[in-house]
Design a protein around this motif. Structure first.
Motif, PDB file in Angstrom:
ATOM      1  N   LEU A 189       0.681  -1.276  -0.462  1.00 37.43           N
ATOM      2  CA  LEU A 189       0.291  -0.071   0.077  1.00 37.43           C
ATOM      3  C   LEU A 189       1.001   1.599  -0.321  1.00 37.43           C
ATOM      4  CD1 LEU A 189      -2.640  -1.486   2.812  1.00 37.43           C
ATOM      5  CD2 LEU A 189      -3.124  -0.609   0.172  1.00 37.43           C
ATOM      6  N   LEU A 194       2.236   1.599   8.343  1.00 41.23           N
ATOM      7  CA  LEU A 194       2.933   0.190   8.917  1.00 41.23           C
ATOM      8  C   LEU A 194       2.574  -1.053   9.196  1.00 41.23           C
ATOM      9  CD1 LEU A 194       6.205   2.267  10.857  1.00 41.23           C
ATOM     10  CD2 LEU A 194       6.493   1.146   8.360  1.00 41.23           C
ATOM     11  N   VAL A 239      -7.172   5.194  11.964  1.00 40.11           N
ATOM     12  CA  VAL A 239      -7.436   3.621  12.959  1.00 40.11           C
ATOM     13  C   VAL A 239      -7.166   4.473  14.678  1.00 40.11           C
ATOM     14  CG1 VAL A 239      -6.997   1.647  10.972  1.00 40.11           C
ATOM     15  CG2 VAL A 239      -4.791   3.428  11.814  1.00 40.11           C
ATOM     16  N   ALA A 276      -9.805   1.996   3.660  1.00 35.23           N
ATOM     17  CA  ALA A 276      -9.372   1.243   1.909  1.00 35.23           C
ATOM     18  C   ALA A 276     -10.510  -0.248   3.159  1.00 35.23           C
ATOM     19  CB  ALA A 276      -8.164   0.287   1.818  1.00 35.23           C
TER      20      ALA A 276
END
Ligand code: NAP
Length: 314
Positions: A149, A200, A254, A280
């Motif tokens: 990504l 990451l 997140v 995503a």
């Protein structure tokens, strides 16, 4: 008959999964993870999101575990997951494109200080920004993590006109991106960027990596876009950096705890934009097409990309 059990979208999603695989792989037996009549010994493949701990270990003839997400921490957090079985991450073009689009949106939001417009609209106040707007060419975005990504995201940002740098464990060559590598390259990478994109994976090495001291090394006004995983960022340090100006804006997808609890001060921070882990999220047809291609390759004895490497932890 090859048997696939699915835990994604709940039992209500099973008819859609069955219809998709009936077209893609007629002959594949598609079963619900919660179906008590499924004999775990007869399961060949498991497509899962947050599998109940201990269940995969009972599927003693599994040929592969297919993660319903790009990240696999929702599987590897179960200490009993069968580590001798190949674990394949979600792939395909759709999640990559979605992540590129999201990070582009977040980068332009930080560039134009969209958080201040959001507050103005909420308060019905005509808020003009003091400083003239920077252009994309004047902002350097640093992408931490240059994998399936991060690499396409970095190159898309460069094509959109931003100055772009990237950092990963190993050295890389990417068009339009200045790349840094390893612990020795981290400080130079941070000092040269205004906005940091965290892409990451969550591993023992990366957990808690984004601290106050790390954020303070960014050029001001500094921005953070976290689309990796919540635990990569120390939430208390993030709030401290936002409150003392080390960090100007954060766009967060997140969190340590998801859904983000209503009591979190992040919800009401005027310089934080929050999205619900939505950067995503591939559609079922796209996931099914990818899973069918993986099963087909594995059944033919071929190797597949995006295989989790236990030695690296991602
Ligand atoms: P990937 O292909 O495994 O790439 C991981 C990248 O991180 C690699 O470039 C790797 O470096 C680098 N890396 C890992 N550990 C490192 C360390 N200790 N120090 C420096 N670099 C390190 O992962 P991906 O497919 O790009 O996905 C990244 C993460 O995005 C996923 O794990 C998931 O958590 C998250 N994600 C979020 C969403 C969302 O909706 N928010 C959706 C999908 C994925 P090398 O290349 O040098 O090995």
């Amino acid at each position: 008959m090859v048997c696939l059990v699915i835990k994604q979208g709940g039992s209500a999603a099973l008819p859609e999964w069955k219809a998709l695989f009936a077209r893609l792989m007629p002959g594949l037996e598609v079963r619900d993870w919660n179906d008590p009549t499924v004999d775990p010994v007869h399961v060949d493949y498991a497509l899962v999101w947050k599998p109940d701990p201990g269940r995969l270990a009972k599927m003693v003839n599994l040929k592969a575990i297919l993660s319903a997400a790009v990240g696999v921490d929702h599987i590897t957090c179960d200490p009993t997951w069968p580590k001798n079985v190949p674990l394949i991450r979600m792939g395909g073009e759709e999640p990559v494109m979605q992540m590129e689009d999201y990070v582009l949106w977040a980068a332009f939001s930080i560039l134009r200080d969209a958080a201040s417009w959001r507050v103005g609209q909420q308060d019905k106040v005509w808020t003009r920004q003091d400083a003239p707007a920077r252009t994309s060419a004047e902002m350097t975005i640093g992408v931490m993590g240059l994998g399936s990504l991060g690499a396409p995201v970095a190159m898309r940002l460069a094509r959109a006109g931003f100055q772009v740098s990237g950092w990963a464990r190993h050295a890389k060559t990417l068009e339009g991106v200045t790349c840094y590598a390893g612990a020795e390259g981290l400080s130079a990478f941070l000092h040269a960027c205004d906005t940091l994109v965290c892409l990451l994976p969550e591993t023992p090495e990366t957990t808690g990596m984004v601290t106050y001291d790390l954020l303070a090394q960014l050029r001001k006004p500094a921005g953070l876009i976290n689309v990796g995983r919540g635990p990569l960022v120390v939430e208390a340090d993030l709030l401290r950096a936002l409150n003392d100006g080390a960090l100007h804006t954060a766009v967060l997808d997140v969190f340590d705890k998801e859904p983000l609890p209503a009591s979190s001060p992040l919800w009401v921070h005027p310089r934080v934009l929050i999205t619900p882990h939505a950067a995503a999220d591939a559609s079922r047809p796209a996931r099914a097409a990818y899973v069918a291609s993986v099963i087909e390759a594995l059944e033919q004895g071929k190797d597949v990309p995006l295989r989790y490497d236990p030695a690296k932890g991602y």
